[in-house]
Design a protein around this motif. Structure first.
Motif, PDB file in Angstrom:
ATOM      1  N   VAL A 121       0.852  -1.191   0.000  1.00  0.00           N
ATOM      2  CA  VAL A 121       0.000   0.000   0.000  1.00  0.00           C
ATOM      3  C   VAL A 121       0.884   1.236   0.000  1.00  0.00           C
ATOM      4  O   VAL A 121       2.089   1.153   0.178  1.00  0.00           O
ATOM      5  CB  VAL A 121      -0.965   0.025   1.219  1.00  0.00           C
ATOM      6  N   GLY A 122       0.259   2.394  -0.224  1.00  0.00           N
ATOM      7  CA  GLY A 122       1.010   3.643  -0.240  1.00  0.00           C
ATOM      8  C   GLY A 122       1.509   3.986  -1.629  1.00  0.00           C
ATOM      9  O   GLY A 122       0.903   3.594  -2.633  1.00  0.00           O
ATOM     10  N   PRO A 123       2.625   4.708  -1.717  1.00  0.00           N
ATOM     11  CA  PRO A 123       3.119   5.192  -3.010  1.00  0.00           C
ATOM     12  C   PRO A 123       3.474   4.061  -3.970  1.00  0.00           C
ATOM     13  O   PRO A 123       4.173   3.117  -3.606  1.00  0.00           O
ATOM     14  CB  PRO A 123       4.358   5.999  -2.649  1.00  0.00           C
ATOM     15  N   ALA A 124       2.989   4.175  -5.202  1.00  0.00           N
ATOM     16  CA  ALA A 124       3.313   3.214  -6.252  1.00  0.00           C
ATOM     17  C   ALA A 124       4.689   3.515  -6.826  1.00  0.00           C
ATOM     18  O   ALA A 124       5.151   4.655  -6.803  1.00  0.00           O
ATOM     19  CB  ALA A 124       2.261   3.288  -7.359  1.00  0.00           C
ATOM     20  N   VAL A 125       5.339   2.489  -7.362  1.00  0.00           N
ATOM     21  CA  VAL A 125       6.586   2.673  -8.102  1.00  0.00           C
ATOM     22  C   VAL A 125       6.183   3.052  -9.519  1.00  0.00           C
ATOM     23  O   VAL A 125       5.657   2.227 -10.268  1.00  0.00           O
ATOM     24  CB  VAL A 125       7.436   1.386  -8.096  1.00  0.00           C
ATOM     25  N   VAL A 126       6.374   4.324  -9.871  1.00  0.00           N
ATOM     26  CA  VAL A 126       5.877   4.865 -11.137  1.00  0.00           C
ATOM     27  C   VAL A 126       6.932   5.775 -11.753  1.00  0.00           C
ATOM     28  O   VAL A 126       7.413   6.698 -11.098  1.00  0.00           O
ATOM     29  CB  VAL A 126       4.568   5.663 -10.905  1.00  0.00           C
ATOM     30  N   GLY A 127       7.261   5.522 -13.020  1.00  0.00           N
ATOM     31  CA  GLY A 127       8.089   6.444 -13.783  1.00  0.00           C
ATOM     32  C   GLY A 127       7.187   7.454 -14.472  1.00  0.00           C
ATOM     33  O   GLY A 127       6.001   7.188 -14.688  1.00  0.00           O
ATOM     34  N   MET A 128       7.726   8.612 -14.800  1.00  0.00           N
ATOM     35  CA  MET A 128       6.905   9.675 -15.407  1.00  0.00           C
ATOM     36  C   MET A 128       7.573  10.204 -16.673  1.00  0.00           C
ATOM     37  O   MET A 128       8.786  10.369 -16.723  1.00  0.00           O
ATOM     38  CB  MET A 128       6.745  10.845 -14.433  1.00  0.00           C
TER      39      MET A 128
END
Length: 154
Positions: A30-37
């Protein structure tokens, strides 16, 4: 040496076609996702965080597991490689919601260089999302990702 083999009691097992889960920074899932932008021009802008939030219209590269059957089907434990310009893709098309707003999915497939079972899904941040940490969810087939996963929006 003593034989330690034992038989367990029978129990039911539910088999599902998909059980997607978003990769998060916390081991709890849960919490922040591992995401590139990436911006609208495809320029990499780093990893999503409170210090580096995504803007509306940017592309998020979301990482998941449990996407179900892919085609072509690689061997279990195989490292994914690009063949004829593509990697394996899911049989079931994914949907994405950011801050409960439908997002446009622009691409998805297994991640080249990683073991079979890691999916990268690229989706556009909708214009209607709020600022701050907002919900992120993905549906694949009849399965949906875990609750309480977030992404930061400017």
């Amino acid at each position: 040496m003593k034989d330690l083999k034992q038989t367990s009691n029978a129990f039911p097992v539910t088999v599902v076609s998909t059980a997607p889960g978003i990769v998060t920074l916390n081991q709890s899932g849960v919490g922040p996702a591992v995401v590139g932008m990436y911006d609208q021009n495809g320029v990499y802008k780093g990893t999503n965080s409170a210090q580096s939030p995504a803007q509306k219209g940017w592309i998020l590269a979301i990482y998941l597991t449990g996407e179900g059957k892919v085609t072509p089907q690689p061997a279990d434990g195989a490292v994914i490689t690009v063949v004829n310009g593509t990697t394996p893709v899911q049989v079931f098309a994914p949907t994405v919601r950011i801050d409960e707003n439908p997002s446009t999915v622009i691409g998805y497939g297994e991640v080249s260089g990683l073991v079979n079972g890691v999916l990268q899904l690229n989706a556009i941040v909708p214009q209607g999302v709020r600022s701050g940490p907002v919900s992120l969810s993905v549906g694949i087939g009849n399965g949906a990702t875990q609750a309480n996963v977030t992404v930061q929006i400017q």
